[in-house]
Design a protein around this motif. Structure first.
Motif, mmCIF file in Angstrom:
data_model
loop_
_atom_site.group_PDB
_atom_site.id
_atom_site.type_symbol
_atom_site.label_atom_id
_atom_site.label_comp_id
_atom_site.label_asym_id
_atom_site.label_seq_id
_atom_site.Cartn_x
_atom_site.Cartn_y
_atom_site.Cartn_z
ATOM 1 N N GLY A 1 51.178 -11.912 -1.085
ATOM 2 C CA GLY A 1 51.818 -12.993 -1.825
ATOM 3 C C GLY A 1 52.534 -13.992 -0.937
ATOM 4 N N VAL A 2 52.095 -14.117 0.315
ATOM 5 C CA VAL A 2 52.727 -15.018 1.273
ATOM 6 C C VAL A 2 52.009 -16.363 1.265
ATOM 7 C CG1 VAL A 2 53.210 -15.411 3.729
ATOM 8 C CG2 VAL A 2 53.471 -13.117 2.755
ATOM 9 N N LYS A 3 52.772 -17.417 1.081
ATOM 10 C CA LYS A 3 52.207 -18.763 1.200
ATOM 11 C C LYS A 3 52.172 -19.120 2.672
ATOM 12 C CE LYS A 3 53.673 -20.276 -3.298
ATOM 13 N NZ LYS A 3 54.357 -21.269 -4.090
ATOM 14 N N PHE A 4 51.116 -19.812 3.076
ATOM 15 C CA PHE A 4 50.943 -20.141 4.482
ATOM 16 C C PHE A 4 50.152 -21.425 4.601
ATOM 17 C CE2 PHE A 4 47.342 -17.719 3.095
ATOM 18 C CZ PHE A 4 46.261 -18.394 3.621
ATOM 19 N N SER A 5 50.180 -21.968 5.790
ATOM 20 C CA SER A 5 49.334 -23.088 6.153
ATOM 21 C C SER A 5 48.668 -22.723 7.465
ATOM 22 C CB SER A 5 50.172 -24.361 6.292
ATOM 23 O OG SER A 5 49.327 -25.486 6.481
ATOM 24 N N PRO B 1 58.471 -20.246 5.763
ATOM 25 C CA PRO B 1 57.149 -20.860 5.856
ATOM 26 C C PRO B 1 56.372 -20.314 7.062
ATOM 27 C CG PRO B 1 58.798 -22.526 5.395
ATOM 28 C CD PRO B 1 59.543 -21.248 5.704
ATOM 29 N N LYS C 1 55.763 -11.572 5.274
ATOM 30 C CA LYS C 1 56.341 -11.171 3.980
ATOM 31 C C LYS C 1 57.825 -10.869 4.132
ATOM 32 C CE LYS C 1 56.293 -9.650 -0.322
ATOM 33 N NZ LYS C 1 56.031 -10.526 -1.447
ATOM 34 N N THR D 1 44.500 -14.299 6.631
ATOM 35 C CA THR D 1 44.798 -15.058 5.410
ATOM 36 C C THR D 1 44.512 -14.229 4.166
ATOM 37 O OG1 THR D 1 42.632 -16.164 5.488
ATOM 38 C CG2 THR D 1 44.499 -17.316 6.495
ATOM 39 N N GLN E 1 47.455 -13.388 1.513
ATOM 40 C CA GLN E 1 47.316 -13.620 0.076
ATOM 41 C C GLN E 1 47.643 -12.354 -0.710
ATOM 42 O OE1 GLN E 1 43.312 -15.199 -0.084
ATOM 43 N NE2 GLN E 1 44.073 -17.297 -0.162
#
Length: 157
Positions: free
Chosen positions: A139-143, A103, A98, A132, A136
């Protein structure tokens, strides 16, 4: 911001949960860092090393996320890779991700099957689920890379 891979600087933050066996987590960290070294020249890495955090060089406490962020920000990391060397410390991972605002890629090695009724020495898959969920919430986008061994093709890809 777009980067070609040759200019991409990746902060590598191996993590572990304190309650699990640390010799195995340290071996897993060493394995993944050796694998990452194979990508040098393709990408630049700002990794955590033993002297940076603790004797193991693994992020295991929420408070350690600030030190890792400071190091990666100073190194101008463009992305974050978080290998879970056992369960991992999901709150530290989420705080770091965060606050970095870059990315995020997470991965954990495939855990061995427990022997008989003995417990697992690690549980990286469950740790990825926990991480994960917290990512979420933050509010962190991740792969992620699916659970696999570091020498498998999917990890390299």
């Amino acid at each position: 911001m777009q980067h070609d891979l040759h200019s991409l600087r990746v902060g590598v933050a191996p993590t572990r949960r304190e309650v699990f066996s640390n010799p195995l987590a340290v071996r897993r960290k060493e394995t993944v860092l050796a694998k990452m070294a194979e990508f040098e020249g393709i990408m630049d890495f700002a990794g955590i090393y033993t002297e940076d955090l603790n004797p193991e060089g693994l992020m295991m406490r929420y408070a350690e996320a600030a030190a890792v962020q400071k190091k990666f920000s100073a190194a101008q990391a463009d992305a974050l890779f978080v290998p879970h060397c056992n369960f991992g410390q999901e709150e530290a991972v989420a705080k770091l991700a965060k606050n970095m605002g870059v990315p995020v890629l997470i991965w954990g090695p495939r855990d061995p099957a427990p022997e008989g009724t003995a417990g697992r020495p690690t549980d990286s898959q469950c740790g990825l689920f926990a991480a994960t969920k917290v990512l979420q919430r933050y509010g962190v986008k991740f792969s992620y890379i699916e659970n696999c061994h570091a020498d498998e093709k999917i990890f390299q890809e």
